[in-house]
Design a protein around this motif. Structure first.
Motif, PDB file in Angstrom:
ATOM      1  N   LYS A  11      27.022  70.723  45.775  1.00  0.00           N
ATOM      2  CA  LYS A  11      26.539  72.079  45.506  1.00  0.00           C
ATOM      3  C   LYS A  11      27.695  73.035  45.205  1.00  0.00           C
ATOM      4  O   LYS A  11      27.545  73.952  44.414  1.00  0.00           O
ATOM      5  N   ALA A  20      23.550  75.073  43.171  1.00  0.00           N
ATOM      6  CA  ALA A  20      22.226  74.623  43.617  1.00  0.00           C
ATOM      7  C   ALA A  20      21.242  74.533  42.452  1.00  0.00           C
ATOM      8  O   ALA A  20      20.335  73.714  42.453  1.00  0.00           O
ATOM      9  N   TYR A  32      20.974  73.420  38.883  1.00  0.00           N
ATOM     10  CA  TYR A  32      21.756  72.583  37.985  1.00  0.00           C
ATOM     11  C   TYR A  32      20.839  71.890  36.984  1.00  0.00           C
ATOM     12  O   TYR A  32      19.631  71.831  37.158  1.00  0.00           O
ATOM     13  N   MET A  65      20.683  69.891  48.302  1.00  0.00           N
ATOM     14  CA  MET A  65      20.391  69.713  46.887  1.00  0.00           C
ATOM     15  C   MET A  65      18.954  69.275  46.604  1.00  0.00           C
ATOM     16  O   MET A  65      18.514  69.319  45.468  1.00  0.00           O
TER      17      MET A  65
END
Length: 92
Positions: free
Chosen positions: A6, A11, A13, A44
């Motif tokens: 991260k 976070a 992406y 994530m």
């Protein structure tokens, strides 16, 4: 060396961000590899298989599957089954 994913790609992406992470890991491995790289996916959520494929394929093709298996580990990955399939090259 432990890498909090991260912190590298954020976070929020896209699958293409696997390229950024791959280059970051490649640089870490090229610094006279002495210890494993641990990718910590804490916070994530589920990582798409396409992300894992994009990340590992080039590393496997350039460094070899055995090298990657021994040099890169993951931690806090919710879909570790997909990770193992991508890393080992097995079918879904």
């Amino acid at each position: 060396m432990e890498i909090l994913v991260k912190d590298v790609i954020g976070a929020e992406y896209e699958s293409e961000d696997a390229i950024i992470l791959r280059e970051f890991v490649r640089d870490a491995l090229n610094e006279e590899y002495k210890e494993k790289v641990i990718l910590n996916f804490d916070g994530m959520g589920r990582i798409p298989t396409t992300f894992l494929f994009s990340f590992f394929t080039d590393l496997i093709n350039t460094k070899g599957r055995d090298y990657v298996i021994n040099a890169v580990n993951v931690k806090n990955l919710s879909n570790s089954r997909d990770y193992k399939r991508v890393l080992l090259g097995t079918a879904f």
